[in-house]
Enzyme design. Structure first.
Site, PDB file in Angstrom:
ATOM      1  N   ASN A  57      47.414  24.803  31.896  1.00 38.14           N
ATOM      2  CA  ASN A  57      46.812  26.127  32.126  1.00 38.14           C
ATOM      3  C   ASN A  57      45.316  26.127  31.809  1.00 38.14           C
ATOM      4  O   ASN A  57      44.693  27.183  31.747  1.00 38.14           O
ATOM      5  CB  ASN A  57      47.533  27.186  31.281  1.00 38.14           C
ATOM      6  CG  ASN A  57      47.390  26.934  29.783  1.00 38.14           C
ATOM      7  OD1 ASN A  57      46.708  26.004  29.364  1.00 38.14           O
ATOM      8  ND2 ASN A  57      48.022  27.776  28.976  1.00 38.14           N
ATOM      9  N   GLU A  65      43.866  29.334  24.585  1.00 40.54           N
ATOM     10  CA  GLU A  65      44.610  29.690  25.786  1.00 40.54           C
ATOM     11  C   GLU A  65      43.748  30.537  26.726  1.00 40.54           C
ATOM     12  O   GLU A  65      42.711  31.070  26.302  1.00 40.54           O
ATOM     13  CB  GLU A  65      45.872  30.474  25.379  1.00 40.54           C
ATOM     14  CG  GLU A  65      46.796  29.735  24.419  1.00 40.54           C
ATOM     15  CD  GLU A  65      47.558  28.567  25.064  1.00 40.54           C
ATOM     16  OE1 GLU A  65      47.198  28.112  26.165  1.00 40.54           O
ATOM     17  OE2 GLU A  65      48.529  28.104  24.432  1.00 40.54           O
TER      18      GLU A  65
END
Ligand code: F6R
Length: 241
Positions: free
Chosen positions: A136, A143
């Site tokens: 990702n 993140e």
């Protein structure tokens, strides 16, 4: 940004290992930023072999690891402390007290984040940071959506990251939900960065990194704002580039 294309994982690891060894020889008291996971294992094997066969010494080297799971003590086999011991530190002559990893078992995790950020400064900053990339686009455990000005902080792990990392645990329920990670700004402070990318499961992420725009939705894109980044990628990872 410089791109080194390699045939496969072994060649990627060799290229990165050679760069690191050269840096240690030119600055024996270098501060190395290290990562865990599958990507850097081959580099660590190269460093161990080079230490044993060519006598490269890590005695004066300091290391700063990117991240650690929250709630896991150093002796837990799933902790990054344990990983680093098994995969590198136990096999080289690095001095006790020179290896630094966030303490995921600290009582006050926010305080631990502040301590770690100070420690990096006290060591004079990271000279060479080794990075992997998540599917990702995460770097460290930053993140998607993490601000580019973030410093070492506590994160809630994305579900896809927990799923990806569950291969190292008995089941996904055993994967911690939180971690401490160096922030994106902490990573960008490194004087030089090596981003390693291997395998078809990273091909989309690498293509997004190489061709996409700079956005907090894709944390690795922040590296494009850094002056000294070398990407070492293998043929499979470069499939869509
Ligand atoms: C590990 C880390 C992570 C990994 C990334 C890729 O310390 O910071 O960002 O680099 O999750 O993991 P692997 O190499 O296992 O594919």
């Amino acid at each position: 940004m410089r791109l080194i294309r390699t045939e496969n994982y072994q060649e990627m690891s060799l290229e990165a290992g050679k760069i690191i060894v050269k840096k240690i020889h030119s600055k024996p008291n270098i501060t190395l930023g290290l990562a865990t996971g599958s990507t850097p294992k081959g580099v660590y094997d190269y460093l161990i072999q080079n230490h044993k066969e060519n006598g490269t010494s890590f005695e004066q080297v300091n290391t700063i690891n990117l991240d650690e799971y929250a709630g896991l003590p150093a002796k837990d086999p799933q902790s990054y402390h344990y990983f680093m011991g098994q995969n590198l530190f136990n096999h080289i002559d690095i001095s006790e007290g020179h290896t630094h990893i966030p303490n995921g078992a600290a009582n006050d995790l926010d305080n631990e984040c502040r301590r770690y950020e100070e420690l990096i400064k006290d060591l004079g900053g990271v000279d060479l940071q080794l990075l992997g990339i998540g599917q990702n686009g995460h770097i460290g455990f930053n993140e998607p959506g993490t601000p580019f000005n973030s410093r070492t902080h506590l994160v809630t792990l994305a579900q896809d990251t927990r799923e990806a990392n569950s291969r190292f645990f008995h089941s996904i329920t055993d994967v911690p939900t939180h971690a401490i990670t160096m922030g994106i700004a902490s990573i960008l402070d490194s004087k030089e960065i090596l981003l390693l990318v291997s395998g078809i499961n990273k091909a989309e992420a690498l293509s997004k990194f190489m061709n996409g725009e700079i956005s907090e939705d894709f944390p690795a894109s922040a590296l494009k704002n850094h002056k000294n980044v070398t990407v070492i990628a293998d043929r499979d990872a470069l499939k869509y580039c």
